[in-house]
Write an enzyme that holds these catalytic residues in place. Structure first.
Site, short mmCIF file in Angstrom:
data_model
loop_
_atom_site.label_atom_id
_atom_site.label_comp_id
_atom_site.label_asym_id
_atom_site.label_seq_id
_atom_site.Cartn_x
_atom_site.Cartn_y
_atom_site.Cartn_z
N ALA A 137 0.83 -1.20 0.00
CA ALA A 137 0.00 0.00 0.00
C ALA A 137 0.87 1.26 0.00
CB ALA A 137 -0.93 0.00 1.21
N CYS A 138 1.96 1.23 0.75
CA CYS A 138 2.84 2.39 0.80
C CYS A 138 3.53 2.62 -0.55
CB CYS A 138 3.88 2.22 1.89
SG CYS A 138 3.23 2.47 3.57
#
Length: 434
Positions: free
Chosen positions: A395-396
């Site tokens: 996600a990052c």
């Protein structure tokens, strides 16, 4: 079985997503939604998935359902779910506007089977509100010690599974995308020390030093390096590494809050990936403390994740997923605000750069490493937590690529006196290799 006599899971999905969306969903009640040839294939495995999303209609509900296996994806690598996250992004144009009538219809069908509180993953930490009720006010020394321990004191072996031999848990700096992670991490450490311009015998303070890679790299140059961390596991690992390298006369790592460091007059200070734990409201005081710890003409290198735009509600903090599962009390500021705080603390800011693309590349390496060492990662921290970290890093990396978050390095100098800020040391142009 479905929820209610007239509503299947696929019909519930149809209340919120247009039928032409590039997704195929197969549910536990036998119903399906979308085109079977879609690349993104989702399985709603258990009724708890629906209860999770209705009781927490936000990212927490979705994360709980995913972490507990109530929702799954065909072909997913739990250590690197980046492809599925990219495919989910493509669904956004097909999401219908939220209509109260649709929500009420779905809720009525579900709750006709009775109210149910679905389980919470064991890896989920307390909410910010619950931590405050326990007396852990954000960014006090007591709270910081516990939140750092929550994040870092799991297993050094687990971190090694994805960080690799460098044990460097911050953004690497790549000359090109084909550069290896180890070379890129060494490049980052070299860049920071070159920017600080320290000579053998000079003194460096590394705040939030992690497992000691910067302290050791500095000591190899003959720089006297002190690292501080709130993680006992990190400090033990770092000091053992220092001893193996024969650098104990030059390097030391302590379990100590930066606010309690008794020494001063450092020639340089680096803060690499630590500011995310400080809290935006404390930035000014943080940089004022750095100013106090440095000698005149001492240099500060601050390397931290930033947000690209101010939060709409103006409130500090990270999102709920990161707060409960990864970084309790984590907080990000905009680059302009950070630079203003450094300036207002008395520094001359002499250089800053955005390394956003580099962190996306770094995270892709970490996800691949986690995938390669998946069995050991699960052995170290359990399947559920390993799955959470695969999700977090994927996600990052996506968020860096989309420019939701960035990472900046700020180089600043403590002036020697008012009106003559640079002295003889500071060259006319940047002196380091990019």
């Amino acid at each position: 079985m479905g929820f209610g006599k007239s509503m299947t899971v696929s019909e519930m999905i149809g209340q919120f997503i247009k039928p032409e969306a590039p997704i195929y969903v197969k549910a536990f009640d036998g119903s399906t939604f979308g085109e079977p040839s879609a690349d993104l294939r989702v399985r709603v495995v258990r009724p708890d998935a629906v209860y999770q999303l209705l009781t927490q209609p936000n990212e927490i509900g979705a994360v709980r359902a995913y972490v507990l296996g109530d929702i799954d994806f065909d072909g997913i690598d739990y250590a690197d779910p980046y492809p599925q996250m990219r495919q989910l992004l493509a669904i956004a144009p097909y999401v219908k506007p939220i209509r109260p009538l649709a929500v009420a219809k779905v809720a009525s069908g579900v709750f006709s089977h009775g109210l149910r509180r679905p389980p919470v993953p064991a890896t989920e930490g307390p909410s910010k509100f619950d931590r405050i009720k326990r007396g852990l006010l954000p960014h006090t020394e007591k709270a910081d010690s516990q939140t750092v321990s929550f994040h870092y004191d799991m297993s050094n072996e687990f971190y090694a599974d994805f960080l690799g031999p460098s044990m460097t848990y911050t953004c690497a700096v790549f000359d090109d995308p084909s550069m290896s992670l180890e070379d890129a991490q060494a490049n980052k450490l070299r860049l920071i020390l070159d920017k600080l311009g320290l000579e053998p015998g000079q003194r460096l303070l590394d705040i939030g030093c992690g497992w000691g890679s910067m302290v050791i790299t500095a000591a190899r140059r003959g720089i006297k390096a002190l690292g501080v961390t709130l993680s006992k596991e990190q400090a033990e690992y770092a000091n053992e590494w220092i001893a193996r390298e024969g650098l104990s006369d030059l390097a030391e790592v302590r379990v100590q809050d930066y606010r309690e460091v008794p020494e001063s007059d450092f020639d340089g200070i680096c803060s690499i990936g630590m500011m995310e734990h400080v809290g935006v409201k404390n930035y000014q005081r943080y940089f004022e403390e750095m100013f106090r710890l440095l000698k005149p003409m001492g240099r500060l290198l601050n390397h931290q994740i930033t947000i690209s735009h101010d939060k709409p509600n103006g409130k500090p903090g990270t999102d709920e997923f990161l707060d409960r599962y990864i970084f309790p009390d984590g907080d990000l500021g905009t680059p302009g605000f950070i630079e203003s705080c450094i300036h207002d603390a008395g520094f001359n800011v002499v250089h800053q750069e955005n390394l956003r693309q580099h962190y996306a590349l770094t995270l892709h390496h970490w996800n691949r490493n986690l995938s390669e060492h998946w069995d050991d990662a699960v052995k170290q921290v359990g399947f559920e937590r390993a799955k959470v970290w695969g999700l977090y890093m994927a996600a990052c990396s996506l968020n860096f690529e989309l420019d939701g978050i960035q990472i900046h390095q700020f180089l600043a100098v403590r002036p020697d006196r008012v009106g003559h800020p640079m002295g003889d040391w500071y060259p006319l142009r940047p002196w380091w290799k990019a």
